[in-house]
Write an enzyme that holds these catalytic residues in place. Structure first.
Site, PDB file in Angstrom:
ATOM      1  CE  LYS A   1       2.191   4.565   8.571  1.00  0.00           C
ATOM      2  NZ  LYS A   1       0.724   5.147   9.004  1.00  0.00           N
TER       3      LYS A   1
ATOM      4  CG  ASP B   1       6.013   3.674   0.798  1.00  0.00           C
ATOM      5  OD1 ASP B   1       5.981   4.267   1.794  1.00  0.00           O
ATOM      6  OD2 ASP B   1       4.594   3.457   0.361  1.00  0.00           O
TER       7      ASP B   1
ATOM      8  CE1 TYR C   1      -3.762   2.518   0.710  1.00  0.00           C
ATOM      9  CE2 TYR C   1      -2.362   3.198   2.489  1.00  0.00           C
ATOM     10  CZ  TYR C   1      -3.457   3.500   1.490  1.00  0.00           C
ATOM     11  OH  TYR C   1      -4.220   4.374   1.608  1.00  0.00           O
TER      12      TYR C   1
END
Length: 434
Positions: A274, A241, A146
């Site tokens: 994050k 990612d 994702y």
């Protein structure tokens, strides 16, 4: 604090009348596991308290950012000071430069960086930049990975989509994803075949080095090495990612771990989020100067954001990164996380329950399977009904894990040995009833 009625249920009923599904992100929903979402009232250290005043040991950590735990004094002080100075200016600040310097200091593959406000925005922008820099259209992603909810990436995206049984999202026309090639994670032969067929048209390969949206699945070293080789050979960019793994599994991110095993390894672009925001909306993408200078205002690839690098978020992120850079931080965090996964594994084995777990730094995952899966189809063989019973058993006992078997978990520096021991003791009891 005692409540004669269930405040979580009351709030959920109010929310459902106003917000689709009663939640502002699908991963917060309990539809996969059943029951009522917990509406969190406050958090401190390793704990959260819901609207009923019930305390939980928190292994979600805002889905990864809270690596120091909730309300760390140094971070709180930095955020409060920044808020007094101003929420947002729409103009550059020194702290944006300081945060960029701090990130680049620890992630040497990044010579320049652009701050944005969400992981989706960072991933989407990195792909646009890859296409602009190469002049190519096709991208390769992997089933179950994702990278945010940009249209071209919502193809077999795992996580929340998997929870609800959808292979892709409605509202995404086929022509939008016609240039997105979806391959199986950890399948070297399939990756080689894709490049043999489409190599001259591939702008980039984008992958999670540890896929955290099919729980916790590592990219094997041979797979990562071959991805790097094929991208180099065919003039495509390798986009790693690290929204989830960046500063969470190691100070230099997951890419630093692969660099220890693959000589000279580095991605062309890195996506972060994050932890670099410490719980505030902040993300970034970056890479070599020659690629990043293709971005506006220097180059033809346009990207912009009103709140990008806003002063409160950068204060939160900068304070967090300075704390986690202290010597010994990651060794202690990794040891605490391993103690949890080892304890859970032992508890499951004692109860005769199929179980396996893995961890890196402060990130972990487990499966109700006899061995660790290597790709998304293997993840899908997990017993969902049994996981749901495990989830509710832990939740009822005051341990909060992700309400979906496709999500990784997170340990913070605030989790104590007693927290882990309490979690394992509860798990032993719950496993015995599965």
């Amino acid at each position: 604090m005692t409540h004669s009625t269930d405040s979580n249920q009351t709030l959920f009923e109010r929310a459902k009348a106003l917000i689709p599904g009663g939640v502002n992100s699908p991963v917060r929903a309990f539809r996969a596991v059943g029951g009522t979402p917990r509406f969190i009232q406050r958090a401190q250290g390793a704990y959260m308290w819901d609207a009923n005043g019930r305390r939980y040991i928190d292994y979600i950590g805002s889905w990864g950012p809270m690596i120091l735990g909730h309300g760390h004094p140094a971070v709180l002080e930095a955020v409060q000071k920044a808020a007094l100075e101003g929420f947002s200016f729409g103009a550059p600040t020194e702290r944006e430069v300081e945060l960029a310097e701090e990130i680049i200091r620890h992630v040497p593959s990044m010579e320049m960086i652009r701050l944005v406000s969400s992981g989706t925005e960072a991933g989407m922008s990195a792909i646009r930049l890859a296409r602009g820099a190469t002049g190519r259209a096709k991208i390769i992603k992997f089933n179950g990975c994702y990278h945010g909810h940009a249209d071209s990436l919502l193809v077999k995206a795992g996580s929340g989509l998997a929870t609800f049984g959808h292979a892709t999202s409605a509202g995404v026309p086929p022509e939008v994803v016609q240039h997105t090639l979806v391959l199986e994670y950890n399948d070297v032969a399939q990756l080689e075949e894709a490049f043999a067929l489409h190599g001259k048209d591939v702008a980039c390969v984008i992958m999670e080095p540890i896929a955290g949206n099919m729980n916790f699945v590592r990219a094997g070293v041979p797979f990562m090495r071959r991805a790097r080789e094929l991208c180099t050979q065919h003039g495509a960019l390798l986009v790693i990612d690290e929204v989830m793994t960046g500063f969470r599994v190691a100070l230099g991110g997951a890419q630093s771990l692969y660099a220890q095993q693959i000589p000279g390894f580095r991605p062309d672009l890195t996506v972060l989020g994050k932890v670099i925001g410490g719980g505030m909306p902040l993300a970034a993408f970056g890479g070599p100067r020659a690629i990043m200078e293709q971005l506006a205002p220097l180059g033809p690839v346009y990207q912009a954001g009103t709140l990008s690098g806003n002063p409160v978020a950068t204060a939160c992120g900068l304070a967090t990164l300075r704390e986690i850079a202290r010597p010994g931080f990651y060794e202690a965090l990794a040891a605490r996380t391993r103690a949890l996964t080892d304890g859970l594994t032992g508890a499951a084995q004692a109860a005769g329950v199929d179980f396996c777990a893995d961890s890196e730094g402060g990130m972990f995952g487990f499966f109700l399977l006899p061995r660790l899966p290597q790709n998304y189809p293997e993840v899908l063989t997990t017993d969902g009904a049994r996981f749901n019973r495990l989830f509710h058993g832990l939740l009822d006992g005051g341990v909060y894990i992700a309400p979906a078997l496709y999500e990784a978990g997170f340990v913070s520096a605030a989790h104590s040995a007693q927290d882990v021991a309490d979690t394992v003791a509860l798990a032993r009891e719950v496993f015995g009833k599965l």
